[in-house]
Structure formats: C-alpha cells, structure tokens
Design a protein around this motif. Structure first.
Motif, PDB file in Angstrom:
ATOM      1  N   LEU A  39     -12.193   6.207  17.482  1.00  0.00           N
ATOM      2  CA  LEU A  39     -10.856   6.668  17.842  1.00  0.00           C
ATOM      3  C   LEU A  39      -9.902   5.489  17.837  1.00  0.00           C
ATOM      4  O   LEU A  39     -10.205   4.438  18.403  1.00  0.00           O
ATOM      5  CB  LEU A  39     -10.866   7.318  19.232  1.00  0.00           C
ATOM      6  CG  LEU A  39     -11.901   8.437  19.443  1.00  0.00           C
ATOM      7  CD1 LEU A  39     -11.833   8.939  20.881  1.00  0.00           C
ATOM      8  CD2 LEU A  39     -11.675   9.584  18.465  1.00  0.00           C
ATOM      9  N   ARG A  45       0.242   9.695  15.212  1.00  0.00           N
ATOM     10  CA  ARG A  45      -0.933  10.358  15.770  1.00  0.00           C
ATOM     11  C   ARG A  45      -0.495  11.500  16.688  1.00  0.00           C
ATOM     12  O   ARG A  45       0.445  11.349  17.480  1.00  0.00           O
ATOM     13  CB  ARG A  45      -1.783   9.363  16.565  1.00  0.00           C
ATOM     14  CG  ARG A  45      -3.130   9.952  17.005  1.00  0.00           C
ATOM     15  CD  ARG A  45      -3.945   8.972  17.813  1.00  0.00           C
ATOM     16  NE  ARG A  45      -5.275   9.508  18.084  1.00  0.00           N
ATOM     17  CZ  ARG A  45      -6.119   9.015  18.989  1.00  0.00           C
ATOM     18  NH1 ARG A  45      -5.759   7.942  19.716  1.00  0.00           N
ATOM     19  NH2 ARG A  45      -7.297   9.570  19.172  1.00  0.00           N
ATOM     20  N   ALA A  48      -1.672  14.095  22.868  1.00  0.00           N
ATOM     21  CA  ALA A  48      -2.794  14.776  23.503  1.00  0.00           C
ATOM     22  C   ALA A  48      -2.371  16.167  23.965  1.00  0.00           C
ATOM     23  O   ALA A  48      -1.284  16.345  24.524  1.00  0.00           O
ATOM     24  CB  ALA A  48      -3.293  13.953  24.685  1.00  0.00           C
ATOM     25  N   ARG A 131      -9.223  10.474  12.003  1.00  0.00           N
ATOM     26  CA  ARG A 131      -7.803  10.536  11.677  1.00  0.00           C
ATOM     27  C   ARG A 131      -7.512  11.711  10.740  1.00  0.00           C
ATOM     28  O   ARG A 131      -6.504  12.411  10.897  1.00  0.00           O
ATOM     29  CB  ARG A 131      -7.348   9.232  11.030  1.00  0.00           C
ATOM     30  CG  ARG A 131      -5.862   9.212  10.687  1.00  0.00           C
ATOM     31  CD  ARG A 131      -5.405   7.844  10.229  1.00  0.00           C
ATOM     32  NE  ARG A 131      -3.992   7.864   9.845  1.00  0.00           N
ATOM     33  CZ  ARG A 131      -3.304   6.798   9.458  1.00  0.00           C
ATOM     34  NH1 ARG A 131      -3.910   5.615   9.405  1.00  0.00           N
ATOM     35  NH2 ARG A 131      -2.026   6.909   9.128  1.00  0.00           N
ATOM     36  N   GLU A 134      -7.590  14.865  12.843  1.00  0.00           N
ATOM     37  CA  GLU A 134      -6.421  14.936  13.728  1.00  0.00           C
ATOM     38  C   GLU A 134      -5.172  15.345  12.958  1.00  0.00           C
ATOM     39  O   GLU A 134      -4.387  16.189  13.413  1.00  0.00           O
ATOM     40  CB  GLU A 134      -6.207  13.590  14.414  1.00  0.00           C
ATOM     41  CG  GLU A 134      -7.250  13.273  15.488  1.00  0.00           C
ATOM     42  CD  GLU A 134      -6.977  11.972  16.214  1.00  0.00           C
ATOM     43  OE1 GLU A 134      -7.489  11.797  17.332  1.00  0.00           O
ATOM     44  OE2 GLU A 134      -6.250  11.116  15.647  1.00  0.00           O
ATOM     45  N   GLN A 135      -4.967  14.756  11.786  1.00  0.00           N
ATOM     46  CA  GLN A 135      -3.754  15.052  11.039  1.00  0.00           C
ATOM     47  C   GLN A 135      -3.816  16.429  10.384  1.00  0.00           C
ATOM     48  O   GLN A 135      -2.779  17.080  10.198  1.00  0.00           O
ATOM     49  CB  GLN A 135      -3.493  13.954  10.012  1.00  0.00           C
ATOM     50  CG  GLN A 135      -3.217  12.599  10.663  1.00  0.00           C
ATOM     51  CD  GLN A 135      -2.557  11.616   9.723  1.00  0.00           C
ATOM     52  OE1 GLN A 135      -2.778  11.622   8.525  1.00  0.00           O
ATOM     53  NE2 GLN A 135      -1.742  10.733  10.294  1.00  0.00           N
ATOM     54  N   ARG A 140      -5.327  15.905  18.898  1.00  0.00           N
ATOM     55  CA  ARG A 140      -5.860  14.567  19.148  1.00  0.00           C
ATOM     56  C   ARG A 140      -7.264  14.694  19.727  1.00  0.00           C
ATOM     57  O   ARG A 140      -7.480  15.386  20.725  1.00  0.00           O
ATOM     58  CB  ARG A 140      -4.976  13.798  20.135  1.00  0.00           C
ATOM     59  CG  ARG A 140      -5.552  12.414  20.465  1.00  0.00           C
ATOM     60  CD  ARG A 140      -4.722  11.645  21.474  1.00  0.00           C
ATOM     61  NE  ARG A 140      -3.468  11.192  20.895  1.00  0.00           N
ATOM     62  CZ  ARG A 140      -2.820  10.105  21.306  1.00  0.00           C
ATOM     63  NH1 ARG A 140      -3.303   9.368  22.290  1.00  0.00           N
ATOM     64  NH2 ARG A 140      -1.671   9.768  20.744  1.00  0.00           N
ATOM     65  N   ARG A 308      -4.439  23.516  21.204  1.00  0.00           N
ATOM     66  CA  ARG A 308      -3.583  22.461  21.743  1.00  0.00           C
ATOM     67  C   ARG A 308      -3.010  22.857  23.103  1.00  0.00           C
ATOM     68  O   ARG A 308      -2.888  22.037  24.009  1.00  0.00           O
ATOM     69  CB  ARG A 308      -2.447  22.145  20.768  1.00  0.00           C
ATOM     70  CG  ARG A 308      -1.587  20.952  21.190  1.00  0.00           C
ATOM     71  CD  ARG A 308      -0.436  20.711  20.232  1.00  0.00           C
ATOM     72  NE  ARG A 308      -0.897  20.607  18.849  1.00  0.00           N
ATOM     73  CZ  ARG A 308      -0.763  21.569  17.939  1.00  0.00           C
ATOM     74  NH1 ARG A 308      -0.154  22.706  18.263  1.00  0.00           N
ATOM     75  NH2 ARG A 308      -1.209  21.398  16.712  1.00  0.00           N
TER      76      ARG A 308
END
Length: 319
Positions: A39, A45, A48, A131, A134-135, A140, A308
């Motif tokens: 991480l 980014r 959270a 990454r 996440e993207q 996150r 999320r």
C-alpha cells in the motif's frame, strides 16, 4: 481446603492458563507474519470510505516449488509473477461482502495502458496491483493479503482437508481437477485443482471465481470451527500454516487477520454475500490482451459506490 474452594482454585487456574495460552499465541503469531510493501500513497489516490476493505490475492509464483511439486500440482516451470485470484473483502456496519475481480478483467494499469488486471501484478507486484484495483474501483484498500500455491496446499492439508460440493462434474486435465457431481472431501492438491480449473468450464473465469469464493468460505469455516479453536494441538499448527501461507501489508497485524477470517466465516455461514463484479460480456478480444472480460460500467459503479458508503450492495447486476 474445602471442596468448593478447591474447585474455585482449579477453575481460576484453568482460566489463567487459557489467558496465558491465548496471549502467548497472539504474541508468537505476530512474530511469524510475513509482510510486503503493498500500500502506498500517490497523487489521485481515492479517499478512504466507510468500513474496511481488503485486497485478497492468490499468487501464481512457482519459484520455490520443486520439480515433483510442479508435477503434482499440474503447474509449469514459469517463475514469473502472476495472480490466479483477485478479490476484495468489505466489512463494517454493512456486509461482509466478498467481491471477485476476475483475472481477465480489462482495466487501465497505471503507466502500462489497459490490460487484464492480473498483468498489473506481473508488471509491478503488489503495489501496482493495489493501485490498479483502487483506481479501477474508486475504493482505497486498507489491507492486503496474498497466499501462494505451496501455502495454499499446506494450509488445507493441515486443516485435514475441506469439504466442497459441486452442482455439476468438474474435469480439467490442465489443472488436475477430476470431480463428479456432489460433495467431496478434498486435500490441498485437490482443492488447488478445484479452484484453478477453468478450461473445461463453459463459464471460464467467471465459473472459477465462484469456486474460489466457495473455497475461501470453506477454509474460513473450518479454521474458525470449534474443533480447531478449542483444541490447542490443532490450533497452533493451523495458525502456523496459515501465517506461512500469507503475506500481508506492513500495517496489518494479527488482530486484523482475525477480523478478516471471521468475516469470511460469516459469509460462509450465510451472514454476508459473495459476488462477482458485473461484466458486460466474456470472450471479448482486445489487441495485446487476448480474450478479456469487460465490466458493466453502470453495474460496477453501483456496486463500488455502495461499498464506499458501507451500504448494502445491489441485489441485481451481480451474482
């Protein structure tokens, strides 16, 4: 000393011994945890979200396998880095939810164009894969956990096998899977063949990710069952095998792993859900990548938005 006092002293002694055992096991387990820098911060980014999100990876690393083990496990001599399994685990006020991201998912890989999601691990290891996920999802990751082939087999064998039920026969000479319809008590080698099979599965990678979900649930259910947790002679070897099989991010501790395992057990017991990211279709050809899975953009966005916000995930558009 009267009998009531003797009984009370004996009970207190057992309680003290139990607490000492648990504390010692916890401290010892902390020294056995393998970590990797998975991480990292970067520009853009995702922030959270609510709840806790894990990235769970099954690596295809064969570097430490002997020639005999490769034959038994039906794997080749490729020593490159690959991922057979990519999943996200979410828990909080909502969930828990286990979300599979098929290895053939066609997503942007930062700095490397667009390709299958498992290519991110081959190109840049855990950091690039994290990454990429996440993207692609807008989530996150708070934790990372990876299990390798050899650890996969040893953990199942230490548990004494796992029981998995098949609605249809499963046969795949490339993975070694050869199972009839019904329930089977599988050892580590058989379980590995079960989760790797896809070439004779008409649903391909989508069928495999569902088997991976069922397998993880079976392992968690067996590991956290009374026959293991209440028996120190079984618990210690299982914990040792589990920690030997796992590599986690540098911020993950034993308590975090315990919560992760308990969430997996809840899912296996029907207290959560296992789903696959919605896809628009399979078998789509892309230059340089071959056959890929393209996500259903609207369905995937609804799923990731719910995760999320730590809300119940949609009941449509996922399986």
């Amino acid at each position: 000393m009267s009998w009531p006092k003797r009984i009370l002293v004996s009970v207190l002694a057992l309680v003290v011994l139990f607490i000492a055992f648990v504390a010692g096991l916890y401290l010892w387990a902390g020294t056995q945890t393998h970590t990797v820098a998975a991480l990292a911060g970067y520009a853009g980014r995702p922030a959270a979200g609510k709840g806790t999100d894990w990235l769970l990876v099954g690596s295809d690393s064969r570097a430490h396998l002997t020639a005999r083990q490769r034959r038994e496990l039906h794997v080749g001599n490729d020593k490159g880095l690959n991922t057979d399994t990519v999943m996200m685990l979410h828990y909080g006020d909502s969930g828990p939810y286990l979300v599979s991201l098929p290895r053939d998912s066609y997503v942007p890989i930062p700095g490397h164009g667009t390709n299958k999601i498992n290519a991110a691990y081959a190109l840049g290891g855990p950091k690039l894969l994290t990454r990429t996920v996440e993207q692609a999802t807008g989530l996150r990751m708070g934790h990372y956990a990876e299990v390798n082939f050899l650890g996969f087999v040893d953990l199942v064998n230490t548990l004494g096998g796992v029981r998995l039920c098949l609605p249809e026969p499963l046969r795949d000479e490339r993975s070694g899977a050869d199972f009839g319809r019904g329930c089977h008590d599988m050892n580590g080698t058989q379980a590995l063949a079960y989760v790797r099979a896809r070439y004779r599965d008409p649903r391909g990678d989508l069928g495999r990710v569902e088997r991976q979900q069922r397998f993880l649930g079976a392992v968690a259910d067996r590991t956290l069952g009374a026959s293991v947790l209440l028996n120190p002679f079984r618990l210690v070897p299982v914990v040792d095998a589990g920690l030997s099989a796992l590599t986690v991010d540098e911020g993950t501790g034993v308590w975090d792993l315990g919560r992760m395992g308990w969430s997996m057990k809840r899912i296996a017991d029907g207290g959560g859900r296992s789903v696959t990211v919605p896809v628009a279709g399979s078998g789509q050809e892309r230059p340089g990548a071959g056959d890929v899975l393209v996500w259903d953009e609207a369905g995937a966005r609804r799923l990731f938005d719910a995760l999320r916000a730590d809300r119940p995930i949609p009941t449509s558009g996922t399986n």
